[in-house]
Design a protein around this motif. Structure first.
Motif, PDB file in Angstrom:
ATOM      1  N   MET A  49       0.780  -1.148   0.111  1.00  0.00           N
ATOM      2  CA  MET A  49      -0.123   0.029  -0.076  1.00  0.00           C
ATOM      3  C   MET A  49       1.011   1.195   0.025  1.00  0.00           C
ATOM      4  N   ILE A  50       0.476   2.166  -0.605  1.00  0.00           N
ATOM      5  CA  ILE A  50       1.318   3.345  -0.757  1.00  0.00           C
ATOM      6  C   ILE A  50       0.118   4.553  -0.163  1.00  0.00           C
ATOM      7  N   GLY A  51       0.928   5.191   0.596  1.00  0.00           N
ATOM      8  CA  GLY A  51       0.058   6.347   1.387  1.00  0.00           C
ATOM      9  C   GLY A  51       0.602   7.886   0.503  1.00  0.00           C
ATOM     10  N   PHE A  52      -0.606   8.424   0.015  1.00  0.00           N
ATOM     11  CA  PHE A  52       0.130   9.565  -0.778  1.00  0.00           C
ATOM     12  C   PHE A  52      -0.742  10.562   0.261  1.00  0.00           C
ATOM     13  N   CYS A  53       0.074  11.549   0.914  1.00  0.00           N
ATOM     14  CA  CYS A  53      -0.040  12.538   1.850  1.00  0.00           C
ATOM     15  C   CYS A  53      -0.387  13.952   1.286  1.00  0.00           C
ATOM     16  N   VAL A  54      -1.320  14.407   1.385  1.00  0.00           N
ATOM     17  CA  VAL A  54      -1.651  15.865   0.864  1.00  0.00           C
ATOM     18  C   VAL A  54      -1.655  16.721   2.321  1.00  0.00           C
ATOM     19  N   ARG A  55      -1.154  17.789   2.351  1.00  0.00           N
ATOM     20  CA  ARG A  55      -1.399  18.657   3.607  1.00  0.00           C
ATOM     21  C   ARG A  55      -2.403  19.688   3.395  1.00  0.00           C
ATOM     22  N   ALA A  82       0.433  12.283  -8.316  1.00  0.00           N
ATOM     23  CA  ALA A  82      -0.814  11.697  -8.776  1.00  0.00           C
ATOM     24  C   ALA A  82      -0.544  11.006 -10.224  1.00  0.00           C
ATOM     25  N   ARG A  83      -0.199  11.887 -11.019  1.00  0.00           N
ATOM     26  CA  ARG A  83      -0.131  11.015 -12.335  1.00  0.00           C
ATOM     27  C   ARG A  83       0.957   9.655 -12.471  1.00  0.00           C
ATOM     28  N   GLU A  84       1.987   9.879 -11.627  1.00  0.00           N
ATOM     29  CA  GLU A  84       2.671   8.662 -11.558  1.00  0.00           C
ATOM     30  C   GLU A  84       2.185   7.627 -10.779  1.00  0.00           C
ATOM     31  N   LEU A  85       1.445   7.804  -9.807  1.00  0.00           N
ATOM     32  CA  LEU A  85       0.842   6.802  -9.017  1.00  0.00           C
ATOM     33  C   LEU A  85      -0.343   6.109  -9.928  1.00  0.00           C
ATOM     34  N   GLU A  86      -0.620   6.829 -11.055  1.00  0.00           N
ATOM     35  CA  GLU A  86      -1.771   6.242 -11.892  1.00  0.00           C
ATOM     36  C   GLU A  86      -1.404   4.809 -12.651  1.00  0.00           C
ATOM     37  N   ASN A  87       0.171   4.832 -12.619  1.00  0.00           N
ATOM     38  CA  ASN A  87       0.773   3.802 -13.076  1.00  0.00           C
ATOM     39  C   ASN A  87       1.161   2.776 -12.398  1.00  0.00           C
ATOM     40  N   VAL A  88       0.776   2.839 -11.060  1.00  0.00           N
ATOM     41  CA  VAL A  88       1.050   1.758 -10.133  1.00  0.00           C
ATOM     42  C   VAL A  88      -0.305   0.871  -9.940  1.00  0.00           C
ATOM     43  N   ARG A  89       0.077  -0.373 -10.309  1.00  0.00           N
ATOM     44  CA  ARG A  89      -1.484  -1.397 -10.663  1.00  0.00           C
ATOM     45  C   ARG A  89      -1.310  -2.426  -9.403  1.00  0.00           C
ATOM     46  N   LYS A  90      -0.539  -2.951  -8.895  1.00  0.00           N
ATOM     47  CA  LYS A  90      -0.423  -4.051  -8.281  1.00  0.00           C
ATOM     48  C   LYS A  90      -0.342  -3.492  -6.639  1.00  0.00           C
ATOM     49  N   THR A  91       0.012  -2.390  -6.503  1.00  0.00           N
ATOM     50  CA  THR A  91      -0.235  -1.935  -4.976  1.00  0.00           C
ATOM     51  C   THR A  91      -1.303  -0.780  -4.546  1.00  0.00           C
ATOM     52  N   PRO A  92      -2.168  -1.000  -3.843  1.00  0.00           N
ATOM     53  CA  PRO A  92      -3.104  -0.227  -3.642  1.00  0.00           C
ATOM     54  C   PRO A  92      -2.409   1.216  -3.272  1.00  0.00           C
ATOM     55  N   VAL A  93      -3.244   2.514  -3.564  1.00  0.00           N
ATOM     56  CA  VAL A  93      -2.720   3.745  -3.229  1.00  0.00           C
ATOM     57  C   VAL A  93      -3.836   4.240  -2.200  1.00  0.00           C
TER      58      VAL A  93
END
Length: 66
Positions: free
Chosen positions: A1-7, A19-30
């Motif tokens: 799991m990847i946690g994408f933190c926004v302050r 966010a654009r980079e994380l769109e390519n992550v398919r096997k790991t939940p974001v």
């Protein structure tokens, strides 16, 4: 799991880049985490949640149940 933190600051170019980079992550939940909510008004939290929701299609990013 990847946690994408926004302050509490407004969503900016760096957030959009990740966010654009994380769109390519398919096997790991974001998961997006909006932090510092205790330091701002409820209205500002709502604005930030709306801005985060507009960064991408979160339904396709995460395979976690809602």
């Amino acid at each position: 799991m990847i946690g994408f933190c926004v302050r509490r600051r407004p969503v900016g170019p760096g957030d959009r880049f990740f966010a654009r980079e994380l769109e390519n992550v398919r096997k790991t939940p974001v998961v997006v985490v909006v932090t510092k909510c205790d330091e701002v008004s409820p209205e500002r939290v709502a604005e930030q949640l709306l801005a985060v929701s507009e960064l991408g299609d979160w339904r396709t990013w995460s395979r976690c149940p809602p």
